[in-house]
Scaffold this motif. Structure first.
Motif, PDB file in Angstrom:
ATOM      1  N   GLU A  31       0.823  -1.211   0.000  1.00 40.22           N
ATOM      2  CA  GLU A  31       0.000   0.000   0.000  1.00 40.22           C
ATOM      3  C   GLU A  31       0.860   1.265   0.000  1.00 40.22           C
ATOM      4  O   GLU A  31       0.505   2.258  -0.656  1.00 40.22           O
ATOM      5  CB  GLU A  31      -0.932  -0.011   1.203  1.00 40.22           C
ATOM      6  CG  GLU A  31      -2.055  -1.042   1.083  1.00 40.22           C
ATOM      7  CD  GLU A  31      -2.977  -1.034   2.282  1.00 40.22           C
ATOM      8  OE1 GLU A  31      -2.716  -0.267   3.237  1.00 40.22           O
ATOM      9  OE2 GLU A  31      -3.968  -1.788   2.266  1.00 40.22           O
ATOM     10  N   SER A  32       1.970   1.242   0.730  1.00 37.10           N
ATOM     11  CA  SER A  32       2.821   2.441   0.784  1.00 37.10           C
ATOM     12  C   SER A  32       3.429   2.737  -0.584  1.00 37.10           C
ATOM     13  O   SER A  32       3.636   3.913  -0.939  1.00 37.10           O
ATOM     14  CB  SER A  32       3.913   2.276   1.841  1.00 37.10           C
ATOM     15  OG  SER A  32       4.854   1.285   1.464  1.00 37.10           O
ATOM     16  N   LEU A  33       3.711   1.711  -1.363  1.00 41.91           N
ATOM     17  CA  LEU A  33       4.210   1.925  -2.729  1.00 41.91           C
ATOM     18  C   LEU A  33       3.095   2.412  -3.641  1.00 41.91           C
ATOM     19  O   LEU A  33       3.286   3.330  -4.453  1.00 41.91           O
ATOM     20  CB  LEU A  33       4.820   0.633  -3.265  1.00 41.91           C
ATOM     21  CG  LEU A  33       6.116   0.176  -2.582  1.00 41.91           C
ATOM     22  CD1 LEU A  33       6.485  -1.238  -3.007  1.00 41.91           C
ATOM     23  CD2 LEU A  33       7.263   1.139  -2.869  1.00 41.91           C
ATOM     24  N   ASN A  82       9.439  -4.157   8.228  1.00 42.21           N
ATOM     25  CA  ASN A  82       9.478  -2.802   8.781  1.00 42.21           C
ATOM     26  C   ASN A  82       8.164  -2.089   8.485  1.00 42.21           C
ATOM     27  O   ASN A  82       7.693  -2.072   7.336  1.00 42.21           O
ATOM     28  CB  ASN A  82      10.633  -2.005   8.186  1.00 42.21           C
ATOM     29  CG  ASN A  82      11.965  -2.307   8.842  1.00 42.21           C
ATOM     30  OD1 ASN A  82      12.765  -1.413   9.109  1.00 42.21           O
ATOM     31  ND2 ASN A  82      12.236  -3.579   9.101  1.00 42.21           N
ATOM     32  N   LEU A  83       7.583  -1.517   9.513  1.00 43.64           N
ATOM     33  CA  LEU A  83       6.329  -0.779   9.394  1.00 43.64           C
ATOM     34  C   LEU A  83       6.650   0.696   9.578  1.00 43.64           C
ATOM     35  O   LEU A  83       7.146   1.096  10.642  1.00 43.64           O
ATOM     36  CB  LEU A  83       5.354  -1.267  10.456  1.00 43.64           C
ATOM     37  CG  LEU A  83       3.890  -0.876  10.325  1.00 43.64           C
ATOM     38  CD1 LEU A  83       3.316  -1.344   9.002  1.00 43.64           C
ATOM     39  CD2 LEU A  83       3.096  -1.483  11.480  1.00 43.64           C
ATOM     40  N   ILE A  84       6.387   1.507   8.547  1.00 45.22           N
ATOM     41  CA  ILE A  84       6.838   2.898   8.518  1.00 45.22           C
ATOM     42  C   ILE A  84       5.641   3.808   8.265  1.00 45.22           C
ATOM     43  O   ILE A  84       4.901   3.611   7.295  1.00 45.22           O
ATOM     44  CB  ILE A  84       7.906   3.086   7.420  1.00 45.22           C
ATOM     45  CG1 ILE A  84       9.136   2.224   7.738  1.00 45.22           C
ATOM     46  CG2 ILE A  84       8.295   4.550   7.293  1.00 45.22           C
ATOM     47  CD1 ILE A  84      10.143   2.156   6.605  1.00 45.22           C
ATOM     48  N   ASN A  85       5.475   4.789   9.124  1.00 44.26           N
ATOM     49  CA  ASN A  85       4.348   5.709   8.993  1.00 44.26           C
ATOM     50  C   ASN A  85       4.633   6.861   8.038  1.00 44.26           C
ATOM     51  O   ASN A  85       3.715   7.548   7.606  1.00 44.26           O
ATOM     52  CB  ASN A  85       3.971   6.257  10.375  1.00 44.26           C
ATOM     53  CG  ASN A  85       2.521   6.714  10.442  1.00 44.26           C
ATOM     54  OD1 ASN A  85       1.711   6.370   9.595  1.00 44.26           O
ATOM     55  ND2 ASN A  85       2.188   7.492  11.454  1.00 44.26           N
ATOM     56  N   LEU A 128      -3.016   1.170  15.676  1.00 48.66           N
ATOM     57  CA  LEU A 128      -4.384   1.381  16.157  1.00 48.66           C
ATOM     58  C   LEU A 128      -4.620   2.850  16.467  1.00 48.66           C
ATOM     59  O   LEU A 128      -5.672   3.412  16.144  1.00 48.66           O
ATOM     60  CB  LEU A 128      -4.658   0.515  17.387  1.00 48.66           C
ATOM     61  CG  LEU A 128      -4.839  -0.984  17.133  1.00 48.66           C
ATOM     62  CD1 LEU A 128      -4.898  -1.738  18.460  1.00 48.66           C
ATOM     63  CD2 LEU A 128      -6.095  -1.260  16.312  1.00 48.66           C
ATOM     64  N   ASP A 129      -3.660   3.491  17.084  1.00 52.67           N
ATOM     65  CA  ASP A 129      -3.776   4.924  17.352  1.00 52.67           C
ATOM     66  C   ASP A 129      -3.951   5.719  16.061  1.00 52.67           C
ATOM     67  O   ASP A 129      -4.761   6.642  15.985  1.00 52.67           O
ATOM     68  CB  ASP A 129      -2.530   5.425  18.087  1.00 52.67           C
ATOM     69  CG  ASP A 129      -2.743   5.537  19.588  1.00 52.67           C
ATOM     70  OD1 ASP A 129      -3.900   5.659  20.025  1.00 52.67           O
ATOM     71  OD2 ASP A 129      -1.751   5.498  20.331  1.00 52.67           O
ATOM     72  N   SER A 130      -3.175   5.372  15.056  1.00 53.91           N
ATOM     73  CA  SER A 130      -3.226   6.138  13.810  1.00 53.91           C
ATOM     74  C   SER A 130      -4.524   5.895  13.045  1.00 53.91           C
ATOM     75  O   SER A 130      -4.984   6.763  12.298  1.00 53.91           O
ATOM     76  CB  SER A 130      -2.031   5.782  12.921  1.00 53.91           C
ATOM     77  OG  SER A 130      -2.117   4.457  12.436  1.00 53.91           O
ATOM     78  N   LEU A 131      -5.136   4.702  13.227  1.00 48.98           N
ATOM     79  CA  LEU A 131      -6.400   4.419  12.552  1.00 48.98           C
ATOM     80  C   LEU A 131      -7.526   5.275  13.102  1.00 48.98           C
ATOM     81  O   LEU A 131      -8.293   5.885  12.372  1.00 48.98           O
ATOM     82  CB  LEU A 131      -6.759   2.939  12.689  1.00 48.98           C
ATOM     83  CG  LEU A 131      -5.886   1.956  11.907  1.00 48.98           C
ATOM     84  CD1 LEU A 131      -6.274   0.522  12.254  1.00 48.98           C
ATOM     85  CD2 LEU A 131      -6.020   2.187  10.410  1.00 48.98           C
TER      86      LEU A 131
END
Length: 341
Positions: free
Chosen positions: A39-41, A108-111, A234-237
């Motif tokens: 999704e980030s791509l 890696n999970l990157i915001n 969860l916070d960001s959702l």
């Protein structure tokens, strides 16, 4: 421009949960890590994506085969032996050809948005760019040294570092990185390190830039980092309300945000949250659960203590668990059964 996601890691420190699924299929807020990378791509207009995996990772092949159809073209590329990030990129040479690309580490999970990396590498004067952030433990990361808005040196997990700028799993390169990889030697770990390839480029007067981020990120390589990632995602959702799929049934429950409830769940007579994700098909009755991860098709009922900081592996069944403790912390492997008569 193309995207490349590396997913061949074994996930040893996430066992036992990584024994039944590839590490990059571990869900965070009910979505696999791999899907966040895809999704980030897509968000920055990259729809031609290569995924480098081990031939034994059949579950990743199945996941890609069953993804909902979209305009993304995904090519699977095999890395028979885990010889490092540099080697994984080398295996993708035929896919990449001479195009610039974004490289992501699949665990890696990157915001942070990858748009700045994309725009930087498309500049004619830049040969590579990395995403960096300040850390308190440089010895756990590849570390960058910066001068005049360029990276002048990189080191892989240095024991003593004068820099606290860590490279956190997102890179952009032009095709010169393949030349660099072909010139480096295996490290003391027996791997072709991407940091060595970057240093080769620097030493041969190629330009390496960077993007700084202070947003959340997680290298989801341990159980504790999995919990950490689940919390901030969860916070960001949604920080103020619970999120539940319309197919889920919720009766006589108190949901304390942030929580995420997936499809086809049944929750009754329970208090859920904060910081709980519940995967599809779960059934929860007469329980209190917080700061926990509930995987697919879990059935848990009539637990007397508050359940906190726990993971329920898929297919776990817990019924009538009475423990003389105000709260409990548990890690239940897949298909665990605890049933009291």
């Amino acid at each position: 421009m193309k995207g490349l996601i590396l997913v061949a890691g074994k996930g040893t420190r996430l066992q036992p949960f990584s024994l039944s699924r590839a590490k990059t299929l571990i869900p965070v807020a009910n979505k696999p890590l791999l899907e966040y990378c895809i999704e980030s791509l897509k968000k920055i207009g990259i729809n031609e994506i290569g995924i480098v995996l081990n031939p034994a990772q059949k579950d990743i092949c199945e996941y890609i085969d069953h993804r909902p159809a979209d305009n993304t073209s995904i090519t699977l590329i095999y890395q028979p032996t885990a010889n490092g990030i540099g080697d994984a990129v080398k295996q993708a040479a035929d896919f990449l050809k001479t195009e610039p690309f974004i490289l992501l580490l699949g665990d890696n999970l990157i915001n942070e948005s990858l748009l700045s990396l994309k725009e930087t590498i498309l500049s004619s004067s830049i040969n590579g760019a990395v995403l960096i952030t300040k850390v308190s433990n440089p010895s756990d990361f590849g570390i960058a040294y910066v001068e005049n808005n360029q990276i002048i040196k990189v080191e892989e997990k240095p024991r003593n570092s004068a820099s606290n700028l860590a490279i956190i799993g997102a890179y952009a390169f032009d095709s010169n990185v393949l030349t660099a990889i072909n010139h480096i030697q295996p490290s003391s770990r027996g791997e072709y390190e991407i940091t060595d390839a970057i240093q080769w480029l620097i030493d041969h007067e190629y330009t390496i830039s960077y993007q700084m981020t202070n947003k959340e990120y997680s290298d989801v390589g341990t159980i504790e980092r999995w919990f950490e990632a689940n919390r901030w995602v969860l916070d960001s959702l949604n920080r103020s309300v619970e999120t539940a799929d319309p197919s889920t049934t919720i009766k006589n429950c108190k949901l304390i945000p942030p929580v995420h409830i997936d499809k086809n769940c049944v929750l009754t007579n329970s208090t859920i949250g904060p910081y709980v994700s519940v995967s599809q098909g779960a059934v929860i009755d007469n329980c209190r659960i917080q700061d926990s991860i509930v995987l697919e098709n879990v059935h848990v009922s009539d637990v007397s203590s508050l359940i906190t900081h726990s993971i329920f592996g898929k297919g776990t069944k817990i019924d009538k668990l009475n423990i003389e403790s105000a709260s409990i912390e548990c890690l239940f492997f897949d298909n665990t059964k605890i049933i009291s008569k």
